[in-house]
Motif scaffolding. Structure first.
Motif, PDB file in Angstrom:
ATOM      1  N   GLU A 277       4.369   1.927   3.909  1.00 34.06           N
ATOM      2  CA  GLU A 277       4.596   1.270   5.329  1.00 34.06           C
ATOM      3  C   GLU A 277       5.300  -0.038   5.154  1.00 34.06           C
ATOM      4  O   GLU A 277       5.148  -0.863   4.445  1.00 34.06           O
TER       5      GLU A 277
ATOM      6  N   MET B 246       0.862  -1.071  -0.062  1.00 38.47           N
ATOM      7  CA  MET B 246       0.081  -0.135   0.075  1.00 38.47           C
ATOM      8  C   MET B 246       0.918   1.287  -0.010  1.00 38.47           C
ATOM      9  O   MET B 246       1.791   1.407   0.710  1.00 38.47           O
TER      10      MET B 246
ATOM     11  N   ASN C 271       6.878  -3.640   9.766  1.00 36.75           N
ATOM     12  CA  ASN C 271       6.728  -3.536  11.091  1.00 36.75           C
ATOM     13  C   ASN C 271       5.908  -2.414  11.586  1.00 36.75           C
ATOM     14  O   ASN C 271       5.933  -1.881  12.633  1.00 36.75           O
ATOM     15  N   THR C 272       5.263  -1.800  10.400  1.00 33.06           N
ATOM     16  CA  THR C 272       4.167  -0.616  10.686  1.00 33.06           C
ATOM     17  C   THR C 272       4.776   0.667  10.644  1.00 33.06           C
ATOM     18  O   THR C 272       4.188   1.589  10.655  1.00 33.06           O
ATOM     19  N   GLU C 273       6.152   0.767  10.631  1.00 32.08           N
ATOM     20  CA  GLU C 273       6.781   2.073  10.335  1.00 32.08           C
ATOM     21  C   GLU C 273       6.526   2.660   8.989  1.00 32.08           C
ATOM     22  O   GLU C 273       6.769   1.979   7.956  1.00 32.08           O
ATOM     23  N   ALA C 274       6.140   3.645   8.910  1.00 38.80           N
ATOM     24  CA  ALA C 274       5.788   4.714   7.809  1.00 38.80           C
ATOM     25  C   ALA C 274       7.048   5.358   7.294  1.00 38.80           C
ATOM     26  O   ALA C 274       7.783   5.980   8.042  1.00 38.80           O
TER      27      ALA C 274
ATOM     28  N   TYR D  88       6.274  11.732  15.231  1.00 38.12           N
ATOM     29  CA  TYR D  88       7.298  12.111  13.909  1.00 38.12           C
ATOM     30  C   TYR D  88       7.720  13.613  14.205  1.00 38.12           C
ATOM     31  O   TYR D  88       7.012  14.296  14.744  1.00 38.12           O
TER      32      TYR D  88
ATOM     33  N   ARG E 246       8.353   4.748  18.492  1.00 32.32           N
ATOM     34  CA  ARG E 246       7.006   4.081  18.259  1.00 32.32           C
ATOM     35  C   ARG E 246       6.625   3.464  19.733  1.00 32.32           C
ATOM     36  O   ARG E 246       7.440   2.961  20.117  1.00 32.32           O
TER      37      ARG E 246
END
Lengths: 113, 119
Positions: free
Chosen positions: A96, A31, A99-102, B37, B50
């Motif tokens: 993304e 995505m 590990n869900t880090e964007a 962020y 996070r």
């Protein structure tokens, strides 16, 4: 991690015209996301770009105004159509990681005159 | 719907001092992620830290740490030994657990806190 190249970095456009912003990622991602950041404001999601299917738009954003293409797993474009001064914003592409880090592109600063 | 609130539009800190940025959020979900962020003038969004909601232990990354209070829905960021390079806009963000209730994994951002670091 992912490295995102976003083009153009900035542009000044005449009202009524359209601008296409490109987002290239150095790895395949499922995505891709397009955000808008209006002057002095936070980031708001415009749409989620899925490869092989139509983009999913958030409330308040429509395909006719912000058409999105996603021809493969590393590339997407966002077009801002029939621009007005209210479209002056920073537009950011994001992906993304697992590990869900964007990760974000450098953004495109659009000014409509 | 989830919301993220940052009540401090601007903050200032002296170099080498400590500053805490506040963030509260609202959700009915039990599993989610929270992020801080940083956005310097270059516009590049940089992940600072996070936190997974299921973890009770507060996340730390070098000089950055969080105070995560799940019951209170609070997620503050503490910057220790502040440096000039820390000056930036800081955004708190929320993300649902993937697939929870049909939610997408988009980020929901707060309005940001502009941090100035005084030499």
């Amino acid at each position: 991690s992912a490295v995102i190249s976003q083009k153009p970095s900035r542009d000044i456009c005449q009202r009524g015209t359209s601008l296409t912003i490109q987002c290239q990622v150095d790895s395949q991602v499922t995505m891709m996301f397009w955000y808008r950041q209006q002057p002095g404001q936070s980031l708001t999601l415009i749409a989620t770009a899925n490869q092989g299917s139509e983009a999913t738009y958030e409330s308040g954003f429509v395909i006719d105004k912000f058409p999105i293409s996603r021809p493969n797993l590393t590339f997407s474009t966002l077009t801002v159509s029939n621009m007005s001064p209210e479209d002056s914003s920073i537009y950011l592409c994001s992906v993304e990681a697992v590990n869900t880090e964007a990760f974000f592109g450098q953004g495109t600063r659009l000014t409509v005159v | 719907a989830q919301t993220v609130t940052q009540s401090q539009p601007e903050m200032s800190v002296q170099e080498a001092e400590t500053v805490t940025l506040s963030c509260t959020y609202d959700t009915s979900e039990s599993d989610y992620y929270l992020f801080w962020y940083k956005q310097p003038p270059s516009r590049q969004m940089i992940l600072v830290i996070r936190q997974e909601a299921y973890k009770q232990q507060n996340a730390t990354e070098n000089r950055f740490s969080v105070n995560f209070q799940k019951a209170a829905k609070s997620f503050s960021l503490k910057i220790s030994d502040s440096q000039l390079g820390d000056a930036a806009m800081y955004f708190c963000a929320y993300r649902s657990e993937l697939g929870y209730g049909g939610a997408t994994n988009k980020l929901i951002f707060g309005t940001g806190t502009l941090l100035a670091v005084q030499p």
